[in-house]
Design a protein around this motif. Sequence first.
Motif: not given
Length: 507
Positions: A24-45
């Motif tokens: 039941a813990a409240p979800a954290a609000a999504a932080p706001t990021l600066p707008n990205g500048t690259s067409k090359d993008k990486v997600l590490v999980v």
Amino acid sequence: MPNGMSRRTVLVAAAGAATAAVAAAPAAAAPTLPNGTSKDKVLVVGMDGLRHDRIDAADAPHMKAMMRDGTYGLSLLYANPMAATSSGPGWSTISTGVWPDKHGVKDNTFTGKNYGTYPGFLARLAQVRPELSTYAAVDWKPLDTQGTVTPGADAKLVLDGDRDGYVAHDATITAETESILRDQNPDVLFVYLGNTDVVAHANGTGQKYLDAIAVQDAQLGRMLAAIKARPSYATERWTVIVATDHGHVDAGGHGGSSIEERRTFVLATGPGIAAGARPLDTRLVDVAATVFHQLGIVPDPSWGLDGKPIQQRSADPFDTLQASLAQRVDETGIPAGILGFTHTPPSGWSVINNAMGTGGMTEWRGWSFATDEFWSRTQRDQQRELNVRARGVFAVADSDEWADKSFSGTYDSTLVTPAYSVTGKAKVTLDFTTLYRQEGSQSAQVLASFNGGAPTLVKSYTSDVISKPQSLTVAVPAGASSVSFRFRYTGSNNWYWTIDGVKITAS
């Protein structure tokens, strides 16, 4: 856990109760990021304590699809005394792209950390590409408080899974990352999911662990779907990397030197990353190097990275022997079916055994060529686990293991390189990586032979060298047109010498 500082103090004792309490813990609000500048993008999980040999048995369609569509490299970790198979060293290795002897984290106390010299890849990106939009989300708090992962991120989400439970916090991290991927424009993200580790600690690597893998795979799937739902997805070049920090024993737990605790993997899809590849030469330090490569960043040599991009193969002559590797002969401690050694040298190389004693363990009679999985299984906790800078197949002379079966005489074997042209050159440099342990009257010598003449001593090892690159430069004699190098090892039930990454350049 070893190290005195438990990773899962609250959680393991009450994994189930914590889940209900936090639901039941409240979800954290999504932080706001600066707008990205690259067409090359990486997600590490990062998935904590995910033993790769259990993925096949789990309901994990998204990771299995990545294995089909991308490159999946398996490898083994170090063990003590370099570092424990614990989360602090493991995530430090992933984030910094260097081994524990550089980043300094040996256990979960983080004592000796050297992130100032070897920062995490997000911190490095903030230095060299500050215009990139970067995000980090973790629920094992030390990854933030110790500075392992989050420094350099433009925005971060830090939750406390040890205090509150990982099930709900992993879910929150997934939802927030999904939102950021779908509705904002990030360039590089490092997202951590911790529940697989907790479940293994509490229940071992059986069905509950498989169920936890399935949950995290579904969370990965939501992130992948969010990427593909981006309005700009068609014009973007996304790389996705999944990795883990360590394995677990079957009953649950890690920190020690067993193969199961040392299991790690790097799984990646993206531009230039081959589909269905199963490289033998991938290491955990390759995550950061792959991130840089996919962003078009050439690492400065001063960074001292130990990793390389996952799609780049080592040009090592020993790796050409992979297809000829055989299973055990005399080594009863190595499971049958593990293909990991050969006495046949690469093309152009040779082994001189005319002074070699007789008998002994077949696998180690003279210089052999082996894999980490095979060789380090021969005997635990004698520092064979520390051969971290070798990749794939390497050369090994091991008088200690050879002497485990009846023998006569001494171990005396010489590994000889092909001849290389030095015509018109002033000097020749031999580069290689070595793990060497000294004992008693054992000797290890590097010798050079010009134009096939008598070998002359270049270097003699008389003390331990624990997985270090070597660079030896020799003057080319007048009139010499070729050189070959020799690695001669002698001993009698002493220790061992490994050689890998041999490169010879004349200038």
